[in-house]
Motif scaffolding. Structure first.
Motif, PDB file in Angstrom:
ATOM      1  N   SER A 154       3.527  -3.103  -6.577  1.00 18.10           N
ATOM      2  CA  SER A 154       2.427  -2.275  -6.433  1.00 18.10           C
ATOM      3  C   SER A 154       1.376  -3.277  -5.575  1.00 18.10           C
ATOM      4  CB  SER A 154       1.478  -1.565  -7.271  1.00 18.10           C
ATOM      5  OG  SER A 154       1.165  -2.766  -8.538  1.00 18.10           O
ATOM      6  N   THR A 206      -9.581   3.710  -3.068  1.00 15.79           N
ATOM      7  CA  THR A 206      -9.752   4.136  -4.022  1.00 15.79           C
ATOM      8  C   THR A 206     -11.897   4.522  -3.810  1.00 15.79           C
ATOM      9  OG1 THR A 206     -10.124   1.805  -4.931  1.00 15.79           O
ATOM     10  CG2 THR A 206      -8.526   3.569  -5.820  1.00 15.79           C
ATOM     11  N   LEU A 248       0.867  -1.160   0.247  1.00 16.63           N
ATOM     12  CA  LEU A 248       0.269  -0.111   0.073  1.00 16.63           C
ATOM     13  C   LEU A 248       0.797   1.326  -0.231  1.00 16.63           C
ATOM     14  CD1 LEU A 248      -2.959  -1.139   2.193  1.00 16.63           C
ATOM     15  CD2 LEU A 248      -2.800  -0.045   0.277  1.00 16.63           C
ATOM     16  N   VAL A 297      -5.227   8.560 -10.509  1.00 23.80           N
ATOM     17  CA  VAL A 297      -4.363   7.706  -8.879  1.00 23.80           C
ATOM     18  C   VAL A 297      -5.305   6.879  -9.140  1.00 23.80           C
ATOM     19  CG1 VAL A 297      -5.281   7.860  -6.721  1.00 23.80           C
ATOM     20  CG2 VAL A 297      -4.647  10.487  -7.562  1.00 23.80           C
ATOM     21  N   VAL A 298      -7.135   6.768  -9.485  1.00 24.82           N
ATOM     22  CA  VAL A 298      -7.000   5.631  -9.294  1.00 24.82           C
ATOM     23  C   VAL A 298      -6.970   4.413 -10.176  1.00 24.82           C
ATOM     24  CG1 VAL A 298      -9.415   4.190  -9.920  1.00 24.82           C
ATOM     25  CG2 VAL A 298      -9.838   5.991  -8.407  1.00 24.82           C
ATOM     26  N   THR A 348       1.872   1.471  -3.471  1.00 25.51           N
ATOM     27  CA  THR A 348       0.958   2.187  -4.171  1.00 25.51           C
ATOM     28  C   THR A 348       0.801   3.718  -4.353  1.00 25.51           C
ATOM     29  OG1 THR A 348       0.300   0.147  -4.010  1.00 25.51           O
ATOM     30  CG2 THR A 348      -1.149   1.454  -5.552  1.00 25.51           C
ATOM     31  N   ALA A 349       1.092   4.146  -3.421  1.00 26.86           N
ATOM     32  CA  ALA A 349       0.757   5.394  -2.839  1.00 26.86           C
ATOM     33  C   ALA A 349       1.445   6.477  -3.392  1.00 26.86           C
ATOM     34  CB  ALA A 349       0.633   5.366  -1.079  1.00 26.86           C
ATOM     35  N   TRP A 367      -3.484   3.037  -9.112  1.00 28.19           N
ATOM     36  CA  TRP A 367      -3.599   2.365  -8.018  1.00 28.19           C
ATOM     37  C   TRP A 367      -4.080   1.039  -8.348  1.00 28.19           C
ATOM     38  CZ3 TRP A 367      -3.287   3.710  -3.308  1.00 28.19           C
ATOM     39  CH2 TRP A 367      -3.099   3.074  -1.615  1.00 28.19           C
ATOM     40  N   LYS A 368      -5.118   0.658  -9.804  1.00 30.78           N
ATOM     41  CA  LYS A 368      -5.853  -0.872 -10.013  1.00 30.78           C
ATOM     42  C   LYS A 368      -5.128  -1.179 -11.251  1.00 30.78           C
ATOM     43  CE  LYS A 368      -9.554   1.823 -13.577  1.00 30.78           C
ATOM     44  NZ  LYS A 368     -10.240   1.527 -13.332  1.00 30.78           N
ATOM     45  N   ALA A 427       0.832   6.176  -6.737  1.00 32.64           N
ATOM     46  CA  ALA A 427      -0.466   7.357  -7.218  1.00 32.64           C
ATOM     47  C   ALA A 427       0.308   8.923  -6.700  1.00 32.64           C
ATOM     48  CB  ALA A 427      -1.197   6.635  -6.532  1.00 32.64           C
ATOM     49  N   SER A 455      -1.890  -4.134  -5.929  1.00 31.83           N
ATOM     50  CA  SER A 455      -2.190  -5.366  -6.999  1.00 31.83           C
ATOM     51  C   SER A 455      -1.029  -6.902  -7.383  1.00 31.83           C
ATOM     52  CB  SER A 455      -3.512  -5.105  -8.499  1.00 31.83           C
ATOM     53  OG  SER A 455      -1.392  -4.589  -9.839  1.00 31.83           O
ATOM     54  N   ALA A 480      -7.517  -3.903  -0.434  1.00 34.28           N
ATOM     55  CA  ALA A 480      -6.724  -2.801  -1.425  1.00 34.28           C
ATOM     56  C   ALA A 480      -7.576  -1.748  -2.042  1.00 34.28           C
ATOM     57  CB  ALA A 480      -6.254  -4.135  -2.630  1.00 34.28           C
TER      58      ALA A 480
END
Length: 289
Positions: free
Chosen positions: A239, A267, A82, A218-219, A85-86, A222-223, A89, A241, A263
């Motif tokens: 990341s 979002t 996390l 950002v989304v 990923t932050a 993130w995904k 993003a 995912s 996860a």
């Protein structure tokens, strides 16, 4: 204007009953279609592996034990994933705003030579399937032209490709086009430079569309799965995912589902907090005032 049901029919008791029945069924149906998968994921995490394998499946867990979420957090190193990923993003968001806002402002207000051709070329990139661009983009990240730097296993491999987005440029340009030119001309008369106009006038009135672009950027990062899988192979750089997928074979199914719930939460929270900005931004530039 003719409609499927006339206004006169809607004023009758039978018409009102039919109207509210159809409206209620439609709203409940669409709400269920979107909410049920999330409920199935959350409830699936609370079930035991035997319950998950049960046929037909049960709609409710036999017992509620939230310790599975702590188990997922510890076993799958979700804190590390996390955090990674932050960072990815957040950096992608900053680069996206810097590049796309500047490009959209230039195309909308500065009117460069061949500006329409440049915008058309940007929009043409949206017609190219993303899978087609994976290999050339990977080769560029592996050996950055001119500088000859390897960007693999660095945040730059995520940030730079995310910065240039033709859809975001088009979205921002459409909003900038709706800003009255008299407002900008008044600033020019006062001696403001194009950069000053962008910072002091354009950006403050463009908060709705900037909010939309921020959330979408950002989304998207993130995904994303395929691109981080290619450019971030090291475990401590993965990341969320990719990290969950890499460890999924070693985990019980309910622990894996719990990790997916964790996860998904950031979002979902972002959407609920900024849903007004999303709707306002998507409709703000549709009509010129």
């Amino acid at each position: 204007m003719r409609t499927l049901v006339s206004p006169l029919a809607l004023r009758t008791p039978h018409g009102r009953i039919m109207y509210w029945t159809i409206l209620t069924v439609t709203i409940v149906g669409f709400t269920g279609a979107f909410v049920f998968p999330f409920y199935w994921m959350v409830s699936g995490a609370l079930k035991s592996p035997d319950e998950l394998a049960q046929i037909p499946p049960s709609f409710f867990p036999k017992s509620v034990d939230f310790s599975v979420y702590k188990e997922a957090w510890d076993q799958l190193q979700l804190g590390v994933f996390l955090k990674n990923t932050a960072v990815y993003a957040g950096g992608a968001w900053l680069f996206t705003l810097a590049v796309d806002v500047s490009a959209a402002y230039a195309l909308s207000k500065l009117r460069p030579v061949l500006g329409k051709l440049v915008l058309g070329a940007m929009l043409a990139t949206l017609m190219i399937p993303p899978m087609v661009l994976l290999l050339p983009t990977y080769l560029v990240a592996k050996d950055l032209p001119i500088l000859h730097v390897d960007l693999l296993n660095t945040p730059w491999a995520i940030w730079l490709p995310a910065a240039a987005n033709g859809f975001f440029v088009f979205l921002l340009k459409r909003f900038f086009d709706s800003i009255p030119k008299e407002l900008l001309e008044a600033a020019e008369i006062d001696g403001a430079s194009p950069l000053r106009i962008l910072w002091s006038i354009v950006l403050p009135v463009s908060r709705p569309i900037i909010g939309v672009v921020s959330i979408l950027s950002v989304v998207t990062v993130w995904k994303d799965f395929v691109w981080p899988l290619l450019v971030l192979p090291e475990t401590d750089k993965m990341s969320i995912s990719v990290g969950i997928a890499s460890l999924s074979a070693q985990m019980p199914q309910n622990v894996l589902i719990a990790s997916l719930v964790i996860a998904s939460l950031p979002t979902i929270l972002v959407f609920f907090v900024f849903q007004r900005s999303i709707m306002a931004g998507l409709t703000a530039g549709s009509l010129k005032g």
